[in-house]
Design an enzyme around this catalytic site. Structure first.
Site, short mmCIF file in Angstrom:
data_model
loop_
_atom_site.label_atom_id
_atom_site.label_comp_id
_atom_site.label_asym_id
_atom_site.label_seq_id
_atom_site.Cartn_x
_atom_site.Cartn_y
_atom_site.Cartn_z
N HIS A 1 5.05 56.36 28.94
CA HIS A 1 3.61 56.63 28.90
C HIS A 1 2.90 55.44 28.25
CE1 HIS A 1 -0.14 58.77 28.22
NE2 HIS A 1 0.34 59.89 28.68
N GLY B 1 8.47 59.03 28.38
CA GLY B 1 8.13 59.81 29.58
C GLY B 1 8.77 59.27 30.84
N TYR C 1 5.97 66.24 22.46
CA TYR C 1 6.41 66.45 23.83
C TYR C 1 5.83 67.76 24.35
CZ TYR C 1 8.59 64.36 27.75
OH TYR C 1 8.78 63.73 28.95
C1 LCV Z 1 1.73 50.53 26.04
C2 LCV Z 1 3.43 48.97 26.08
C3 LCV Z 1 4.39 49.99 26.14
C4 LCV Z 1 3.93 51.34 26.16
N1 LCV Z 1 2.59 51.57 26.10
O1 LCV Z 1 8.57 43.78 24.99
O2 LCV Z 1 7.93 60.43 25.51
S1 LCV Z 1 6.80 60.35 24.61
O3 LCV Z 1 6.36 61.67 24.18
O4 LCV Z 1 7.02 59.44 23.53
C5 LCV Z 1 5.49 59.67 25.56
C6 LCV Z 1 4.18 59.84 24.86
C7 LCV Z 1 5.81 58.24 25.88
O5 LCV Z 1 6.37 57.96 26.94
O6 LCV Z 1 5.42 57.34 24.94
C8 LCV Z 1 5.76 55.93 25.21
C9 LCV Z 1 7.25 55.76 24.94
N2 LCV Z 1 7.64 54.37 25.12
C10 LCV Z 1 8.01 53.61 24.04
O7 LCV Z 1 8.02 54.04 22.89
C11 LCV Z 1 8.43 52.17 24.36
C12 LCV Z 1 7.45 51.20 23.66
N3 LCV Z 1 7.83 49.84 23.99
C13 LCV Z 1 8.82 49.21 23.31
O8 LCV Z 1 9.52 49.79 22.45
C14 LCV Z 1 9.11 47.79 23.73
O9 LCV Z 1 8.03 47.33 24.53
C15 LCV Z 1 10.39 47.69 24.59
C16 LCV Z 1 11.63 47.99 23.70
C17 LCV Z 1 10.34 48.67 25.78
C18 LCV Z 1 10.49 46.26 25.15
O10 LCV Z 1 10.34 45.37 24.06
P1 LCV Z 1 10.03 43.84 24.36
O11 LCV Z 1 10.04 43.14 23.05
O12 LCV Z 1 10.92 43.37 25.46
P2 LCV Z 1 7.19 44.03 24.20
O13 LCV Z 1 7.36 45.08 23.19
O14 LCV Z 1 6.65 42.71 23.74
O15 LCV Z 1 6.26 44.63 25.36
C19 LCV Z 1 5.60 43.78 26.32
C20 LCV Z 1 4.18 44.29 26.39
O16 LCV Z 1 4.16 45.63 26.94
C21 LCV Z 1 3.50 46.50 26.02
C22 LCV Z 1 3.68 45.87 24.66
O17 LCV Z 1 2.69 46.34 23.78
C23 LCV Z 1 3.53 44.40 25.00
O18 LCV Z 1 2.16 44.18 25.21
P3 LCV Z 1 1.48 42.84 24.57
O19 LCV Z 1 2.15 41.70 25.30
O20 LCV Z 1 0.03 43.01 24.86
O21 LCV Z 1 1.83 42.88 23.09
N4 LCV Z 1 4.12 47.82 26.07
C24 LCV Z 1 5.42 48.08 26.13
N5 LCV Z 1 5.63 49.40 26.16
N6 LCV Z 1 4.76 52.39 26.28
N7 LCV Z 1 2.10 49.22 26.04
#
Ligand code: LCV
Length: 259
Positions: free
Chosen positions: A64, A108, A138
């Site tokens: 999400h 999600g 959730y």
């Molecule tokens: C917005 C993002 C996201 C993102 N949203 O790359 O299941 S529930 O109830 O939790 C539900 C509400 C849900 O699905 O919530 C979201 C759950 N997803 C997460 O928690 C994953 C969040 N992302 C991360 O932990 C990391 O991005 C991962 C581990 C996936 C990849 O890490 P990595 O270092 O390779 P970045 O974190 O630098 O991400 C690249 C860009 O994508 C954005 C993140 O903020 C970054 O943007 P900027 O370049 O502007 O900083 N991004 C990633 N996931 N879910 N934005």
């Protein structure tokens, strides 16, 4: 600019999540584009659909869009939330949907993958449930979905720990149908899709809905029982049903018309 690429080849539809910059985050725009692609393929000649990420993705989808989560005081995953909408659309699709998974699957997006009918992953991939990580409660339909697929204890571990469940362990637990080396993943997925595309679409559509109706293991209401019987009658009253039997007896490939 569309967030997905859509293809149709040999009756196999493909929806490619294609937003590398934001790791295929399931933003409302991404979901809108996926819904349009699903609708277009369902109305076309597709007999089976593959949902996948762009080539070489390290993250299948980051879940999400956290930027779109409502501010406190409102349900973060309401019924009409874009993510919930695509989950229901995949589960209700008359076509079998295969999730071809490489890389990490987050939050999600795990529910999205689990909403598909068949999951094919590769070593190094993982599924991580993140609500507890971002303090999201959730929701009932999602939690029931996880319990139904992986059992209560694994669901609890995934939700409570928010730790990645490796693709290797997911395959052992029956969450993934197949675990295939990443360089064979595409060939394996489309070979299976091709086999499904040759079978009776009416029979598959009706069996998919019966499984969905019966999987909840709730007592069957009269409505549900009659719906199941009506669905089965659709098939055994169809010309495809006769064609399937006649083709087998004549030792030739069946030509299913979906009626
Ligand atoms: C917005 C993002 C996201 C993102 N949203 O790359 O299941 S529930 O109830 O939790 C539900 C509400 C849900 O699905 O919530 C979201 C759950 N997803 C997460 O928690 C994953 C969040 N992302 C991360 O932990 C990391 O991005 C991962 C581990 C996936 C990849 O890490 P990595 O270092 O390779 P970045 O974190 O630098 O991400 C690249 C860009 O994508 C954005 C993140 O903020 C970054 O943007 P900027 O370049 O502007 O900083 N991004 C990633 N996931 N879910 N934005």
């Amino acid at each position: 600019m569309t967030m997905v690429l859509t293809h149709l080849c040999d009756d196999i539809g493909t929806i490619i999540m294609n937003n590398p910059e934001r790791l295929n985050v399931l933003s409302s725009k991404m979901v809108d584009d996926m819904l349009q692609a699903l609708d277009q393929l369902e109305k076309g000649r597709a007999r089976v659909i593959v949902i996948r990420a762009y080539e070489g993705a390290k993250v299948w989808s980051s879940g999400h869009d956290i930027n779109e989560l409502p501010v406190s005081g409102r349900d973060p995953l309401p019924y009409d939330d874009p993510l919930e909408t695509i989950l229901r659309s995949i589960q209700a699709s008359p076509l079998p949907v295969i999730a071809m998974i490489e890389g990490g699957v987050w939050g999600g997006a795990c529910d999205l993958a689990l909403s598909c009918d068949i999951l094919i992953g590769s070593p190094g991939g993982s599924l991580t449930m993140t609500p507890a990580k971002i303090s999201v409660p959730y929701n009932a339909s999602g939690i029931l979905h996880f319990i139904g697929i992986m059992g209560i204890n694994i669901a609890k571990e995934m939700f409570f720990s928010a730790e990645p469940l490796s693709a290797e362990r997911a395959e052992k637990l029956g969450i993934l149908n197949h675990l295939v080396p990443v360089d064979e993943l595409e060939h394996f997925t489309y070979e299976l899709a091709g086999k499904i595309a040759k079978n009776s679409p009416l029979s598959i559509k009706v069996i998919k809905e019966q499984i969905c109706l019966l999987a909840g293991a709730h007592p069957l209401s009269p409505h549900t029982f009659e719906r199941v019987q009506g669905l089965r009658r659709l098939v055994y009253d169809s010309s495809d049903y006769a064609e399937g039997i006649n083709a087998f007896l004549a030792k030739r490939a069946p030509l299913f018309l979906g009626e």
